[in-house]
Design a protein around this motif. Structure first.
Motif, PDB file in Angstrom:
ATOM      1  N   SER A  17     -14.464   5.767  18.678  1.00 31.00           N
ATOM      2  CA  SER A  17     -13.652   5.075  17.685  1.00 31.00           C
ATOM      3  C   SER A  17     -14.388   3.855  17.156  1.00 31.00           C
ATOM      4  CB  SER A  17     -12.309   4.679  18.286  1.00 31.00           C
ATOM      5  OG  SER A  17     -12.505   3.770  19.341  1.00 31.00           O
ATOM      6  N   GLY A  18     -13.881   3.343  16.075  1.00 32.03           N
ATOM      7  CA  GLY A  18     -14.482   2.191  15.419  1.00 32.03           C
ATOM      8  C   GLY A  18     -14.539   2.447  13.930  1.00 32.03           C
ATOM      9  N   LYS A  19     -14.864   1.417  13.189  1.00 31.28           N
ATOM     10  CA  LYS A  19     -14.878   1.518  11.728  1.00 31.28           C
ATOM     11  C   LYS A  19     -15.783   2.630  11.220  1.00 31.28           C
ATOM     12  CE  LYS A  19     -15.167  -1.218   7.638  1.00 31.28           C
ATOM     13  NZ  LYS A  19     -16.164  -1.466   6.728  1.00 31.28           N
ATOM     14  N   GLU A  20     -16.910   2.843  11.882  1.00 33.70           N
ATOM     15  CA  GLU A  20     -17.886   3.833  11.433  1.00 33.70           C
ATOM     16  C   GLU A  20     -17.728   5.200  12.107  1.00 33.70           C
ATOM     17  OE1 GLU A  20     -19.864   3.318   8.850  1.00 33.70           O
ATOM     18  OE2 GLU A  20     -18.908   1.366   8.707  1.00 33.70           O
TER      19      GLU A  20
ATOM     20  N   GLU B 177      -4.235   8.453  17.125  1.00 34.89           N
ATOM     21  CA  GLU B 177      -3.659   7.221  16.569  1.00 34.89           C
ATOM     22  C   GLU B 177      -4.673   6.082  16.638  1.00 34.89           C
ATOM     23  OE1 GLU B 177      -1.127   5.174  14.401  1.00 34.89           O
ATOM     24  OE2 GLU B 177      -0.772   7.252  15.016  1.00 34.89           O
ATOM     25  N   HIS B 178      -5.375   5.985  17.753  1.00 34.19           N
ATOM     26  CA  HIS B 178      -6.404   4.952  17.891  1.00 34.19           C
ATOM     27  C   HIS B 178      -7.496   5.142  16.835  1.00 34.19           C
ATOM     28  CE1 HIS B 178      -8.784   1.911  19.937  1.00 34.19           C
ATOM     29  NE2 HIS B 178      -9.818   2.742  19.876  1.00 34.19           N
ATOM     30  N   LEU B 179      -7.929   6.377  16.625  1.00 32.08           N
ATOM     31  CA  LEU B 179      -8.923   6.646  15.585  1.00 32.08           C
ATOM     32  C   LEU B 179      -8.404   6.253  14.211  1.00 32.08           C
ATOM     33  CD1 LEU B 179     -10.321  10.117  16.679  1.00 32.08           C
ATOM     34  CD2 LEU B 179     -11.655   8.018  16.401  1.00 32.08           C
ATOM     35  N   ARG B 180      -7.174   6.609  13.914  1.00 33.74           N
ATOM     36  CA  ARG B 180      -6.596   6.268  12.602  1.00 33.74           C
ATOM     37  C   ARG B 180      -6.551   4.760  12.394  1.00 33.74           C
ATOM     38  NH1 ARG B 180      -2.052  10.637  13.344  1.00 33.74           N
ATOM     39  NH2 ARG B 180      -3.024  12.376  12.242  1.00 33.74           N
TER      40      ARG B 180
ATOM     41  N   ASN C  77     -12.676   6.487   8.162  1.00 37.19           N
ATOM     42  CA  ASN C  77     -12.770   7.894   7.765  1.00 37.19           C
ATOM     43  C   ASN C  77     -11.477   8.637   8.117  1.00 37.19           C
ATOM     44  OD1 ASN C  77     -15.415   8.375   6.586  1.00 37.19           O
ATOM     45  ND2 ASN C  77     -16.189   7.630   8.547  1.00 37.19           N
ATOM     46  N   PRO C  78     -11.262   9.798   7.494  1.00 43.64           N
ATOM     47  CA  PRO C  78     -10.026  10.543   7.740  1.00 43.64           C
ATOM     48  C   PRO C  78      -9.940  11.094   9.161  1.00 43.64           C
ATOM     49  CG  PRO C  78     -11.480  11.791   6.304  1.00 43.64           C
ATOM     50  CD  PRO C  78     -12.106  10.455   6.495  1.00 43.64           C
TER      51      PRO C  78
ATOM     52  N   ASN D  30     -16.997  12.871   0.034  1.00 47.25           N
ATOM     53  CA  ASN D  30     -17.952  11.913   0.566  1.00 47.25           C
ATOM     54  C   ASN D  30     -18.649  11.232  -0.609  1.00 47.25           C
ATOM     55  OD1 ASN D  30     -19.859  10.447   1.881  1.00 47.25           O
ATOM     56  ND2 ASN D  30     -20.879  12.179   2.839  1.00 47.25           N
ATOM     57  N   LYS D  31     -18.277   9.999  -0.878  1.00 46.51           N
ATOM     58  CA  LYS D  31     -18.797   9.272  -2.040  1.00 46.51           C
ATOM     59  C   LYS D  31     -20.202   8.718  -1.819  1.00 46.51           C
ATOM     60  CE  LYS D  31     -14.238   8.010  -3.590  1.00 46.51           C
ATOM     61  NZ  LYS D  31     -13.234   8.158  -2.609  1.00 46.51           N
TER      62      LYS D  31
END
Length: 88
Positions: free
Chosen positions: A4-7, A32-35, A40-41, A80-81
């Motif tokens: 998990s984390g922003k990236e 839920e923790h990942l969300r 990312n989705p 993926n932009k």
């Protein structure tokens, strides 16, 4: 939780609600923790009546999960932009 984390990459989590090896509550908390932490989705699918190794034998349920993963992967790649060739 180490992923998990922003990236964190996009995640598709499929978990059986009758899993006796890894409780379904753990999978729910993980998703839920990942969300909450990832940019990312994250898709969480709970499979009614499925055990831990629901995909050990080919079934209609296995096919449905495979199609869901394929659709999710195609959607992630199409949206993926940053780089359409990037593999997470």
């Amino acid at each position: 939780m180490a992923y998990s984390g922003k990236e964190a990459p996009p995640f598709f989590v499929a978990h059986g609600d009758q899993d006796r090896l890894v409780p379904v509550e753990n999978a729910r908390r993980f998703a839920e923790h990942l969300r909450d932490s990832s940019s990312n989705p994250v898709v969480y699918v709970e499979l009614p009546g499925a055990e831990h190794n629901f995909d050990l034998y080919h079934s209609i349920r296995t096919e449905a999960v495979v199609h869901g993963i394929e659709a999710f992967t195609a959607w992630v790649r199409a949206n993926n932009k940053h780089n359409s060739n990037k593999i997470f």
